[in-house]
Scaffold this motif. Structure first.
Motif, short mmCIF file in Angstrom:
data_model
loop_
_atom_site.label_atom_id
_atom_site.label_comp_id
_atom_site.label_asym_id
_atom_site.label_seq_id
_atom_site.Cartn_x
_atom_site.Cartn_y
_atom_site.Cartn_z
N THR A 9 91.76 -64.64 -81.72
CA THR A 9 91.08 -64.00 -80.59
C THR A 9 90.12 -64.97 -79.91
O THR A 9 90.00 -64.97 -78.68
CB THR A 9 90.31 -62.75 -81.07
N THR A 10 89.45 -65.80 -80.68
CA THR A 10 88.43 -66.71 -80.11
C THR A 10 88.96 -68.13 -79.87
O THR A 10 88.23 -68.97 -79.36
CB THR A 10 87.23 -66.80 -81.07
N SER A 11 90.21 -68.38 -80.23
CA SER A 11 90.73 -69.75 -80.21
C SER A 11 90.72 -70.39 -78.83
O SER A 11 90.36 -71.56 -78.68
CB SER A 11 92.15 -69.77 -80.78
N ILE A 12 91.14 -69.65 -77.81
CA ILE A 12 91.20 -70.22 -76.46
C ILE A 12 89.79 -70.57 -75.97
O ILE A 12 89.54 -71.67 -75.46
CB ILE A 12 91.88 -69.24 -75.48
N LYS A 13 88.86 -69.64 -76.16
CA LYS A 13 87.47 -69.90 -75.74
C LYS A 13 86.87 -71.07 -76.51
O LYS A 13 86.15 -71.90 -75.96
CB LYS A 13 86.62 -68.66 -75.96
N ALA A 14 87.17 -71.14 -77.79
CA ALA A 14 86.59 -72.19 -78.64
C ALA A 14 87.08 -73.56 -78.24
O ALA A 14 86.43 -74.57 -78.54
CB ALA A 14 86.92 -71.91 -80.10
N ASN A 15 88.22 -73.63 -77.57
CA ASN A 15 88.78 -74.92 -77.16
C ASN A 15 88.73 -75.10 -75.64
O ASN A 15 89.56 -75.81 -75.06
CB ASN A 15 90.23 -75.03 -77.65
N ALA A 16 87.74 -74.46 -75.02
CA ALA A 16 87.61 -74.51 -73.56
C ALA A 16 87.53 -75.93 -73.04
O ALA A 16 88.14 -76.26 -72.01
CB ALA A 16 86.37 -73.72 -73.13
N GLY A 17 86.80 -76.80 -73.75
CA GLY A 17 86.61 -78.17 -73.28
C GLY A 17 87.91 -78.93 -73.13
O GLY A 17 88.19 -79.52 -72.08
N ILE A 18 88.75 -78.88 -74.16
CA ILE A 18 90.01 -79.62 -74.10
C ILE A 18 91.01 -78.97 -73.16
O ILE A 18 91.81 -79.66 -72.52
CB ILE A 18 90.62 -79.77 -75.53
N ILE A 19 90.95 -77.65 -73.01
CA ILE A 19 91.85 -76.95 -72.10
C ILE A 19 91.60 -77.37 -70.66
O ILE A 19 92.52 -77.52 -69.86
CB ILE A 19 91.70 -75.42 -72.26
N LYS A 20 90.34 -77.60 -70.33
CA LYS A 20 89.99 -78.00 -68.96
C LYS A 20 90.36 -79.45 -68.66
O LYS A 20 90.54 -79.82 -67.50
CB LYS A 20 88.48 -77.82 -68.75
N LYS A 21 90.48 -80.27 -69.70
CA LYS A 21 90.67 -81.70 -69.48
C LYS A 21 92.11 -82.18 -69.67
O LYS A 21 92.56 -83.08 -68.96
CB LYS A 21 89.77 -82.49 -70.44
N VAL A 22 92.81 -81.60 -70.62
CA VAL A 22 94.12 -82.14 -71.00
C VAL A 22 95.17 -81.04 -70.96
O VAL A 22 94.90 -79.90 -71.36
CB VAL A 22 94.08 -82.73 -72.43
N TYR A 23 96.39 -81.40 -70.50
CA TYR A 23 97.47 -80.42 -70.55
C TYR A 23 98.19 -80.49 -71.89
O TYR A 23 98.47 -81.56 -72.42
CB TYR A 23 98.51 -80.64 -69.44
N PHE A 24 98.47 -79.34 -72.43
CA PHE A 24 99.32 -79.19 -73.61
C PHE A 24 99.67 -77.71 -73.66
O PHE A 24 99.00 -76.87 -73.05
CB PHE A 24 98.58 -79.61 -74.89
N PRO A 25 100.72 -77.35 -74.35
CA PRO A 25 101.07 -75.92 -74.45
C PRO A 25 99.95 -75.15 -75.14
O PRO A 25 99.66 -75.39 -76.31
CB PRO A 25 102.35 -75.92 -75.29
N ARG A 26 99.30 -74.25 -74.43
CA ARG A 26 98.15 -73.54 -74.98
C ARG A 26 98.52 -72.69 -76.20
O ARG A 26 97.67 -72.38 -77.02
CB ARG A 26 97.52 -72.63 -73.92
#
Length: 260
Positions: A85-102
């Motif tokens: 449930t919290t995984s996407i929010k917890a990795n907000a920094g890398i999601i904004k900077k790098v593309y990879f399959p979420r």
């Protein structure tokens, strides 16, 4: 099929995330991964002491084994749901900077939870030996039951992980639902206690976690093969939820960067 190909191309990232999830769970802790054994043992101790006094004569034979064979699978479920449930929010920094399959973030939560659960099954086996229940060849089916549980859990967190980005209270809602789910699953009590409760008995009986926990107990405690039909239905449910969850995830994924 494209998503499977993409995940395969990023398999090294997936492996890294699985290792990070396993190590990070107890990072900075003196006892480290030993907490994966200590936590369920402490829970068993509390319930084994308190519950028999609350429900005198209702706990049945080998109550400690009954407890531990239910608590450890439930812990596997809640750990994956909370982490996913919290995984996407917890990795907000890398999601904004790098593309990879979420999706990798959520798959790694399930995979690390599965590994941790299979290790924790050693506790169940040890308790079965100590309390004279013993073990049988039926334990070979445990990984299959665990995989069915993993598929269902993945489908759930695909939805929750994505929705949590947009709904700020989702984590608190899930915490409440899991607390209710604990009592809606026969972990500290036997299902037979609800046999005269009508609709309540029916609802608890069709709870997918009831089916899974009962299957683990059949294998570890009763040394019989679980009923395949309920397990197949849970597998089917898990696949449907995963497909629906993936569709929701892909749709909501487009706004992750803006919302995070």
């Amino acid at each position: 099929m494209n998503v499977l190909k993409e995940i395969y191309e990023y398999r090294e990232l997936l492996k890294t995330n699985i290792k990070k999830d396993i190590r990070g769970r107890y990072k900075g802790s003196f006892l480290g991964i030993l907490w994966s054994f200590i936590n369920p043992l402490l829970q068993v101790l509390v319930y084994a002491i308190v519950f028999p006094f609350l429900m005198r004569g209702a706990q049945g034979d080998n109550y400690v084994i009954y407890l531990i064979a239910g608590l450890i699978p439930w812990t596997f479920f809640t750990t994956v749901i909370n982490g996913g449930t919290t995984s996407i929010k917890a990795n907000a920094g890398i999601i904004k900077k790098v593309y990879f399959p979420r999706e990798i973030l959520l798959i790694s939560q399930v995979a690390s939870g599965l590994i941790n659960f299979l290790i924790s099954c050693i506790i169940i086996i040890v308790f079965c030996l100590i309390f004279g229940v013993g073990i049988s060849y039926h334990i070979i089916i445990v990984p299959i039951i665990a995989i069915i549980q993993s598929i269902l859990s993945l489908g759930i967190i695909l939805i929750l992980g994505a929705v949590n980005v947009y709904v700020q209270d989702m984590e608190y809602i899930i915490g409440f639902v899991l607390n209710m789910g604990f009592y809606a699953t026969p972990i500290i009590y036997q299902l037979d206690l609800l046999s005269g409760a009508g609709i309540l008995y029916t609802l608890v009986s069709i709870n997918p976690l009831t089916v899974l926990v009962s299957a683990y107990r059949d294998v570890f405690m009763y040394h019989v093969w679980p009923d395949p039909l309920p397990l197949f239905l849970v597998l089917l449910l898990g696949l449907v939820v995963t497909l629906i969850g993936y569709g929701i995830f892909r749709k909501l994924e487009k706004g992750f960067a803006e919302e995070l």
